[in-house]
Design a protein around this motif. Structure first.
Motif, PDB file in Angstrom:
ATOM      1  N   ASN A 132      52.841  71.886  53.111  1.00 60.42           N
ATOM      2  CA  ASN A 132      51.980  72.246  54.257  1.00 60.42           C
ATOM      3  C   ASN A 132      50.828  71.575  54.390  1.00 60.42           C
ATOM      4  OD1 ASN A 132      50.626  73.433  52.151  1.00 60.42           O
ATOM      5  ND2 ASN A 132      50.633  75.246  52.785  1.00 60.42           N
ATOM      6  N   GLU A 133      50.228  70.952  53.645  1.00 61.62           N
ATOM      7  CA  GLU A 133      49.053  70.020  53.847  1.00 61.62           C
ATOM      8  C   GLU A 133      49.445  68.669  53.994  1.00 61.62           C
ATOM      9  OE1 GLU A 133      46.778  69.872  50.222  1.00 61.62           O
ATOM     10  OE2 GLU A 133      46.352  71.971  50.076  1.00 61.62           O
ATOM     11  N   LEU A 134      50.661  68.082  53.680  1.00 61.13           N
ATOM     12  CA  LEU A 134      50.977  66.790  53.988  1.00 61.13           C
ATOM     13  C   LEU A 134      51.567  66.671  55.585  1.00 61.13           C
ATOM     14  CD1 LEU A 134      51.909  63.891  53.034  1.00 61.13           C
ATOM     15  CD2 LEU A 134      54.186  64.666  52.851  1.00 61.13           C
TER      16      LEU A 134
ATOM     17  N   LYS B 251      59.314  67.899  61.369  1.00 58.54           N
ATOM     18  CA  LYS B 251      59.463  66.395  61.504  1.00 58.54           C
ATOM     19  C   LYS B 251      59.227  66.012  59.810  1.00 58.54           C
ATOM     20  CE  LYS B 251      58.062  61.841  63.258  1.00 58.54           C
ATOM     21  NZ  LYS B 251      57.353  61.250  64.329  1.00 58.54           N
ATOM     22  N   CYS B 252      58.317  66.784  59.349  1.00 61.73           N
ATOM     23  CA  CYS B 252      57.687  66.510  58.138  1.00 61.73           C
ATOM     24  C   CYS B 252      59.028  67.105  56.990  1.00 61.73           C
ATOM     25  CB  CYS B 252      56.460  67.442  57.548  1.00 61.73           C
ATOM     26  SG  CYS B 252      55.779  67.001  56.010  1.00 61.73           S
ATOM     27  N   SER B 253      59.774  67.824  57.275  1.00 61.45           N
ATOM     28  CA  SER B 253      60.914  68.353  56.338  1.00 61.45           C
ATOM     29  C   SER B 253      61.912  67.454  56.510  1.00 61.45           C
ATOM     30  CB  SER B 253      61.188  69.783  56.934  1.00 61.45           C
ATOM     31  OG  SER B 253      60.323  70.698  56.824  1.00 61.45           O
ATOM     32  N   ARG B 254      62.201  66.941  57.534  1.00 58.42           N
ATOM     33  CA  ARG B 254      63.207  66.017  57.729  1.00 58.42           C
ATOM     34  C   ARG B 254      62.777  64.714  56.924  1.00 58.42           C
ATOM     35  NH1 ARG B 254      63.320  67.561  63.288  1.00 58.42           N
ATOM     36  NH2 ARG B 254      62.179  65.951  63.833  1.00 58.42           N
ATOM     37  N   LEU B 255      61.339  64.102  57.121  1.00 59.70           N
ATOM     38  CA  LEU B 255      60.995  62.824  56.467  1.00 59.70           C
ATOM     39  C   LEU B 255      61.198  63.138  55.047  1.00 59.70           C
ATOM     40  CD1 LEU B 255      59.099  60.292  56.775  1.00 59.70           C
ATOM     41  CD2 LEU B 255      57.296  61.677  56.681  1.00 59.70           C
ATOM     42  N   ILE B 256      60.688  64.193  54.591  1.00 61.08           N
ATOM     43  CA  ILE B 256      60.719  64.595  52.804  1.00 61.08           C
ATOM     44  C   ILE B 256      62.254  64.559  52.518  1.00 61.08           C
ATOM     45  CG2 ILE B 256      60.579  66.518  51.377  1.00 61.08           C
ATOM     46  CD1 ILE B 256      57.718  66.904  52.833  1.00 61.08           C
TER      47      ILE B 256
END
Length: 114
Positions: A21-23, A33-38
Motif C-alpha cells: 500500500n506504500e509502494l 496497476k500495482c497489483s498486476r505489476l507485483i
C-alpha cells in the motif's frame, strides 16, 4: 518495462521489505496497476509477498529475492542433497560412504554436462 524497473529498485532499497500500500503511492500508480505489476514480478521470481498489517490495515510486505536464496542447488547431486546437510553422525568425511556416493554423483553430472 520502465515502471517494473523503478518498482524493483524501490523494493531493493528497503532491505526489510516495503508494504504494497506504500509502494503504489511511491510509484504514483493506482493500486490495481500495482497489483498486476507485483503479480508479474512474483511469477518472474523477482520478489516475494507475504501478508502483513500496517496502521491497522491489511496489506502485503514485498521483498526482493536474492541470488543467495537459490544456493541450496549447490548441495544437490542428481537430485540428492549432500548427506552432510543436517548430518548428526560423528564420522570422518574421508571414510563416509554416503558422502563418497554423493561426490561420485557430482563427478558423473559434471562429465555428462561436457
Amino acid at each position: 518495462m520502465e515502471i517494473e524497473e523503478e518498482a524493483l529498485s524501490l523494493i531493493r532499497k528497503h532491505h526489510d521489505g516495503v508494504y504494497q500500500n506504500e509502494l503504489w503511492k511511491d510509484l504514483n500508480i493506482d493500486s490495481r496497476k500495482c497489483s498486476r505489476l507485483i503479480s508479474r514480478m512474483m511469477k518472474e521470481g523477482k520478489i516475494t509477498r507475504e501478508p502483513a498489517v500496517t496502521n491497522g490495515s491489511r496489506t502485503y510486505l514485498i521483498k526482493a529475492t536474492t541470488p543467495d536464496e537459490k544456493s541450496y542447488e549447490l548441495m544437490l547431486a542428481a537430485g540428492m542433497f549432500s548427506p552432510c546437510t543436517g548430518c548428526r553422525l560423528a564420522c570422518h568425511p574421508e571414510h563416509c560412504e554416503a558422502l563418497t556416493e554423493w561426490i561420485l554423483r557430482l563427478v558423473k553430472e559434471k562429465q555428462n554436462q561436457t
